[in-house]
Design a protein around this motif. Structure first.
Motif, PDB file in Angstrom:
ATOM      1  N   ASP A 201      52.413  90.416  11.679  1.00  0.00           N
ATOM      2  CA  ASP A 201      53.059  89.975  10.440  1.00  0.00           C
ATOM      3  C   ASP A 201      53.142  88.463  10.477  1.00  0.00           C
ATOM      4  O   ASP A 201      53.500  87.894  11.504  1.00  0.00           O
ATOM      5  CB  ASP A 201      54.471  90.551  10.324  1.00  0.00           C
ATOM      6  CG  ASP A 201      54.475  91.996   9.809  1.00  0.00           C
ATOM      7  OD1 ASP A 201      53.384  92.593   9.704  1.00  0.00           O
ATOM      8  OD2 ASP A 201      55.571  92.515   9.531  1.00  0.00           O
TER       9      ASP A 201
ATOM     10  N   GLY B  17      51.119  91.152   6.093  1.00  0.00           N
ATOM     11  CA  GLY B  17      51.212  92.220   7.074  1.00  0.00           C
ATOM     12  C   GLY B  17      49.807  92.722   7.354  1.00  0.00           C
ATOM     13  O   GLY B  17      49.036  92.957   6.426  1.00  0.00           O
TER      14      GLY B  17
ATOM     15  N   LYS C 192      55.293 101.468  12.525  1.00  0.00           N
ATOM     16  CA  LYS C 192      54.092 100.988  11.852  1.00  0.00           C
ATOM     17  C   LYS C 192      53.176 102.146  11.438  1.00  0.00           C
ATOM     18  O   LYS C 192      53.359 103.284  11.866  1.00  0.00           O
ATOM     19  CB  LYS C 192      53.341 100.009  12.771  1.00  0.00           C
ATOM     20  CG  LYS C 192      54.070  98.677  12.955  1.00  0.00           C
ATOM     21  CD  LYS C 192      54.088  97.848  11.665  1.00  0.00           C
ATOM     22  CE  LYS C 192      54.754  96.483  11.844  1.00  0.00           C
ATOM     23  NZ  LYS C 192      54.895  95.750  10.575  1.00  0.00           N
TER      24      LYS C 192
ATOM     25  N   GLU D 240      58.404  87.911   5.523  1.00  0.00           N
ATOM     26  CA  GLU D 240      57.037  88.421   5.642  1.00  0.00           C
ATOM     27  C   GLU D 240      56.199  88.055   4.423  1.00  0.00           C
ATOM     28  O   GLU D 240      56.516  88.417   3.304  1.00  0.00           O
ATOM     29  CB  GLU D 240      57.058  89.950   5.800  1.00  0.00           C
ATOM     30  CG  GLU D 240      55.651  90.518   5.916  1.00  0.00           C
ATOM     31  CD  GLU D 240      55.613  92.043   5.931  1.00  0.00           C
ATOM     32  OE1 GLU D 240      56.588  92.680   6.346  1.00  0.00           O
ATOM     33  OE2 GLU D 240      54.561  92.581   5.521  1.00  0.00           O
TER      34      GLU D 240
HETATM   35 MN    MN Z   1      54.483  94.814   6.247  1.00  0.00          MN
END
Ligand code: MN
Ligand code: ATP
Length: 462
Positions: free
Chosen positions: A377, A388, A360, A385
């Motif tokens: 997420d 995010g 991340k 997804e």
């Molecule tokens: Mn993402």
């Protein structure tokens, strides 16, 4: 005479008045006595029927009225006796603005494939499908502004041309006025961006978040809604090189507040479309996806499952399923994993939190375990997804340490770091990909079909 849109006319009950309507011919049928023109102006999915008494009009002019022609009709609005429509217009005057040669007009026939329509993106807004998608897209954009405005968020315009390449969200498109063939060089032979338009290397933004944080640490609640660009060569049904993103950023919100907002926001938007785009959704439900409306309803009613990345990995491993990308703690989840969790395991949207810090971005708040960060997420059926986000690291030393570990040039980011030096506060935010939302709400399968003019690798014709 007042020109009225088809949407207004179809709702009207003021009969026997003379009205004017302009639009494009969808079909013309009939015989040598009476002709019926189905006219559409894009204001609504339905057509209005125009009834033409053939004897009262010039024969040559009527021949010009074929599928695709742009015309203006004046006539009497009457209650329709025919099946499938409530009102119709008995034409008294017709003007043909532009003809559409039946031998060459690409939309002469119905039922073209979505792939073919992508090749005629300049005309596809005239189809029922794209009319519906574009009206829903508009509604959702409007609902986004309404949602935030009603809740005290300020719309912040973050730059499209950015001087920072540290956003870390993906490969960037360079913005330059230098001569591509003969750029000025430095003594060591590199391109000298000091001579470029902005006096430094610049790119198209991949995210407005970092600037959004500057707004939130002053106005408390802000959101951005604008185009973002990613120069990744990912030819998937869920990625565009140019897409629109909504990025709220909230001072004094922790990760739970962030999740609550994301869930409420998504439910609101889907509900808004159900309420305001019923006709278009019904059309898409009938033509493309019989479960669309039911799926939208369920998403607004159910409570989303919230769990840690670590628990999700355990579920995926225990599932015994063979995935294309094998699962182990520390991997970046692929869309096949995300969709398994949502569609097979929980059967509802899932919000995953506390991801491994190594997959991340540098700005996410570090947990005390030294391994995970407060990322979140939101995963949706059919999409994977859709959002995010994270709580942001607000402690200066921790942020700087992480930047050093990840080789992010802290010197260039001096303005970002100052938010942590002066009056730093806990804050959180997320990014919603607008086209992923439109994809979900319309039930379309390919992201190229929910933006008017898609930008993907090797494709920027229209
Ligand atoms: Mn993402
Ligand atoms: P993905 O893993 O799906 O490639 P990401 O993790 O790179 O997405 P973020 O940087 O978190 O995406 O961006 C926030 C949101 O923007 C995503 O949740 C998604 O909805 C959307 N998004 C990201 N990349 C794209 C893209 N190339 N085209 C369309 N939407 C995108």
């Amino acid at each position: 005479m007042k020109n009225l849109k088809v949407a207004e006319l179809l709702k009207s009950t003021e009969f026997d008045r003379i009205v004017n309507v302009k639009g494009w011919v969808r079909t013309k049928r009939g015989n040598n006595k009476v002709a019926f023109i189905a006219l559409n102006d894009g204001s609504v999915i339905h057509n209005i029927q125009v009834v033409v008494d053939v004897a009262s009009f010039d024969e040559e002019m009527l021949k010009l009225i074929t599928t695709g022609a742009g015309i203006s009709v004046t006539g009497k609005l009457v209650q329709s006796m025919g099946q499938g429509q409530s009102v119709e217009i008995q034409a008294t005057e017709i003007e043909v603005y532009g003809t559409a040669d039946a031998n060459t007009y690409p939309l002469q026939k119905k039922g073209h494939s979505l792939e073919f329509l992508r090749e005629i993106a300049h005309l596809r807004p005239r189809t029922n499908t794209f009319g519906a998608v574009l009206r829903i897209r508009h509604s959702l954009a409007f609902a986004i502004h309404k949602y935030f405005n009603d809740r005290g968020f300020y719309y912040l315009h973050t730059p499209i041309v950015t001087g920072s390449d540290a956003e870390g969200a993906g490969a960037m498109f360079r913005v330059t006025t230098l001569d591509a063939l003969k750029p000025p060089l430095t003594e060591t032979g590199e391109v000298n961006f000091k001579e470029d338009f902005f006096g430094k290397a610049t790119n198209l933004t991949v995210s407005g978040q970092l600037e959004g944080e500057l707004g939130a640490t002053a106005l408390s609640l802000i959101y951005t809604f604008g185009p973002t660009f990613r120069a990744e060569n990912s030819n998937t049904p869920r990625h565009l090189a140019e897409f629109w993103m909504i990025e709220p950023e909230m001072a004094f919100y922790d990760i739970t507040d962030n999740m609550d907002l994301a869930e409420d926001f998504l439910k609101y938007l889907v509900n808004y479309a159900l309420e305001h785009n019923a006709d278009d959704l019904e059309f898409l439900n009938t033509m493309y996806d019989k479960e669309l409306v039911a799926r939208l309803r369920s998403i607004t009613e159910t409570k989303y499952e919230r769990l840690d990345y670590t628990e999700a990995v355990e579920i995926l491993i225990k599932s015994g399923k063979t995935f294309e990308f094998p699962v182990s703690w520390g991997i970046d989840l692929q869309s096949e994993h995300e969709r398994y969790l949502v569609e097979q395991h929980f059967k509802k949207p899932v919000i995953l939190t506390n991801y491994p810090r190594d997959i991340k971005a540098f700005y996410m708040k570090q947990n005390d375990d030294g391994k995970t960060v407060r990322a979140m997420d939101v995963l949706f059926p059919n999409i994977g997804e859709i959002i995010g986000g994270s709580q942001r690291e607000e402690v200066y030393e921790k942020l700087v340490n992480r930047m050093r570990e990840m080789h992010i040039p802290e010197k260039e980011m001096w303005w970002y770091l100052e938010t942590r030096q002066y009056g730093t506060v806990p804050h959180s935010g997320f990014g919603l990909g607008f086209e992923r939302l439109v994809l979900f709400v319309t039930g379309m399968k390919n992201i190229r079909d929910v933006i008017p003019f898609p930008r993907t690798p090797q494709n920027a014709e229209f």
